[in-house]
Structures are given as C-alpha cells and as structure tokens.
Design a protein around this motif. Structure first.
Motif, short mmCIF file in Angstrom:
data_model
loop_
_atom_site.label_atom_id
_atom_site.label_comp_id
_atom_site.label_asym_id
_atom_site.label_seq_id
_atom_site.Cartn_x
_atom_site.Cartn_y
_atom_site.Cartn_z
N ASN A 195 0.84 -1.19 0.00
CA ASN A 195 0.00 0.00 0.00
C ASN A 195 0.88 1.25 0.00
O ASN A 195 2.11 1.18 0.17
CB ASN A 195 -0.96 0.01 1.20
N LYS A 196 0.25 2.40 -0.19
CA LYS A 196 0.99 3.65 -0.28
C LYS A 196 1.71 3.99 1.01
O LYS A 196 2.81 4.54 1.00
CB LYS A 196 0.04 4.79 -0.67
N GLU A 197 1.07 3.70 2.13
CA GLU A 197 1.68 4.04 3.42
C GLU A 197 3.02 3.34 3.59
O GLU A 197 4.01 3.95 4.02
CB GLU A 197 0.73 3.67 4.56
N TYR A 200 5.53 4.92 1.00
CA TYR A 200 6.01 6.22 1.43
C TYR A 200 6.93 6.09 2.64
O TYR A 200 7.87 6.86 2.82
CB TYR A 200 4.84 7.14 1.76
N ASN A 224 5.27 14.04 -7.03
CA ASN A 224 4.18 13.08 -6.91
C ASN A 224 3.11 13.42 -7.94
O ASN A 224 3.01 14.57 -8.39
CB ASN A 224 3.59 13.11 -5.49
N ARG A 228 -2.48 15.08 -2.84
CA ARG A 228 -3.33 14.51 -1.78
C ARG A 228 -2.54 13.63 -0.81
O ARG A 228 -2.77 13.64 0.38
CB ARG A 228 -4.46 13.71 -2.42
N ASP A 229 -1.57 12.86 -1.33
CA ASP A 229 -0.87 11.88 -0.50
C ASP A 229 0.43 12.41 0.08
O ASP A 229 1.11 11.71 0.84
CB ASP A 229 -0.56 10.62 -1.31
N ASP A 231 0.99 14.68 2.30
CA ASP A 231 0.95 14.85 3.76
C ASP A 231 1.39 13.54 4.44
O ASP A 231 2.09 13.58 5.46
CB ASP A 231 -0.45 15.24 4.23
N MET A 232 0.97 12.42 3.88
CA MET A 232 1.36 11.12 4.43
C MET A 232 2.87 10.95 4.36
O MET A 232 3.52 10.50 5.30
CB MET A 232 0.65 10.01 3.66
#
Length: 235
Positions: A195-197, A200, A224, A228-229, A231-232
């Motif tokens: 997943n993206k988390e 990242y 990116n 939207r992503d 901040d993560m």
C-alpha cells in the motif's frame, strides 16, 4: 446497489442528456459568434488547412514553391494534423518526421499515440517507398546515471505497450562528471509495497539515510502525481 434503481438511473440519464444538450447549444452559439466577428480559433485553422489542401490549384502551387517538409515532435500530432502532414508530404520531394513516444504529453488535446504508432509501422513496412530511419538511440546531453534511470523507468512501460526495446532504450554517450557532490546524481528506487503508506515509509527511510550521509535536505525534491498523498509522506 442504489445506482441500479430505475429512479436513480432515470435521473442520471436526464442529467447526462442535459449536459450533451448544453454542449451542443454552446457549440452552435460559439460557431455563430466566430462567424459574426470574423474570428478563427486554432481548431478552425487546422480544419481549413486540411480542406484547403484538397484544392488542386493550391496543391500545385505548394508543390512548386516547397520541396521539403520537416515535422518535429511528431508524437504530439492529433489525427487532423496527421492528415495535414500526410497530404503535404505527398506534395513534397522529401519529408522528414521526427518524434519520441516518451515525450507524448498532449493527450488532453487530441494527441493519439496509437495513430502515430500505426503511421510509423506503415512506414516501416516500406511498401510505399518510404523509409524508417534507425532510431536515435544515443543520449548526448545527460550523465550515464541519468540515462540509466530513464531506461529503467521507460523501457518496461513502453515494452508493455508493444514497442520494441530498440525504439526506447538510450545509450549514454557522455562521461561521468568528476567529483560529484553525491555518490549518484540520480538514482532509481523500484519500491514494491502492499500500500501507499508502506511505500512512502520506505521512501522516507531512504531520504533519512541520504540526510545522514550529509546531503542537505533543501537539495532533495519529491515529485508526486498529486498533492493529496504528500501529507502522508511528509509525516
């Protein structure tokens, strides 16, 4: 599902039909406005140019005045532009078309890379006497590390779309710069995560290692596809 209810379906259909009706009205009003004000927009110029090239007298004049046609950035041609250049090439002694699939960025205004590829494939067959030159496969402007990253990113993507590796891969020509400020001016991280988390997190970990190695954080940029992503990633 709520979207399959007859009432919801009817409302969606009404909404879509209204949008198309408004678009058609706008198109007619816009055409009338241009005619009243004696105006042409870019699409009009393409359309009239295509139509003018069907005139035999004009075609004869063009053929007398010009012998060579050069088309650069061919990968960004729209279907109507392909028709225009194809007709012009019939009037010339020779024509040269140069393009790079990797630089096709105008899909939002009608560029059709599949059409461009179809034309290139037709030329490659040589049935009409045309000749497809060998691809320009050497990069003369970038360091080897940068060229290698470009190959790592683009080769698998375009091979999956049916392009020959020879049409995509670049050979580095320049020498590696002396005494670089970092070990590699550009690197490629092929990060695979569920997943993206997690992805990242791995990116952040590697950036932390770079900072510990003495690289100034202000010299690091993260690109990116959307904000939207980010901040993560920042967290």
């Amino acid at each position: 599902s709520i979207w399959h209810w007859p009432l919801i379906y009817q409302k969606q259909e009404t909404y879509i039909r209204l949008l198309f009706t408004l678009a058609a009205r706008w198109k007619d009003r816009y055409a009338s406005y241009k005619k009243e004000k004696n105006l042409l927009d870019y699409n009009d110029m393409e359309k009239y140019m295509r139509d003018l090239l069907t005139d035999e007298k004009l075609s004869e004049e063009i053929s007398k005045d010009y012998r060579y046609l050069f088309v650069d950035e061919y990968q960004d041609c729209s279907p109507i532009q392909v028709k225009i250049f194809d007709r012009l090439s019939e009037l010339m002694k020779r024509s040269y078309w140069v393009g790079d699939y990797k630089q096709a960025i105008y899909g939002f205004r009608g560029t059709d890379t599949q059409l461009v590829k179809a034309v290139v494939d037709t030329i490659a067959k040589g049935e009409d006497g045309n000749h497809l030159a060998d691809p320009l496969d050497t990069c003369w402007r970038s360091e080897p590390d940068i060229t290698n990253v470009v190959n790592a990113v683009f080769v698998p993507v375009f091979e999956a779309e049916g392009l020959n590796r020879q049409m995509i891969e670049l050979k580095p020509k320049t020498k590696k710069a002396d005494a670089p400020t970092v070990n590699e001016p550009l690197g490629f991280w092929n990060i695979k995560a569920d997943n993206k988390e997690l992805a990242y997190g791995e990116i952040a970990r590697r950036i932390a290692i770079m900072v510990k190695q003495g690289i100034n954080p202000s010299d690091i940029a993260v690109l990116n596809s959307g904000n939207r992503d980010l901040d993560m990633l920042a967290a």
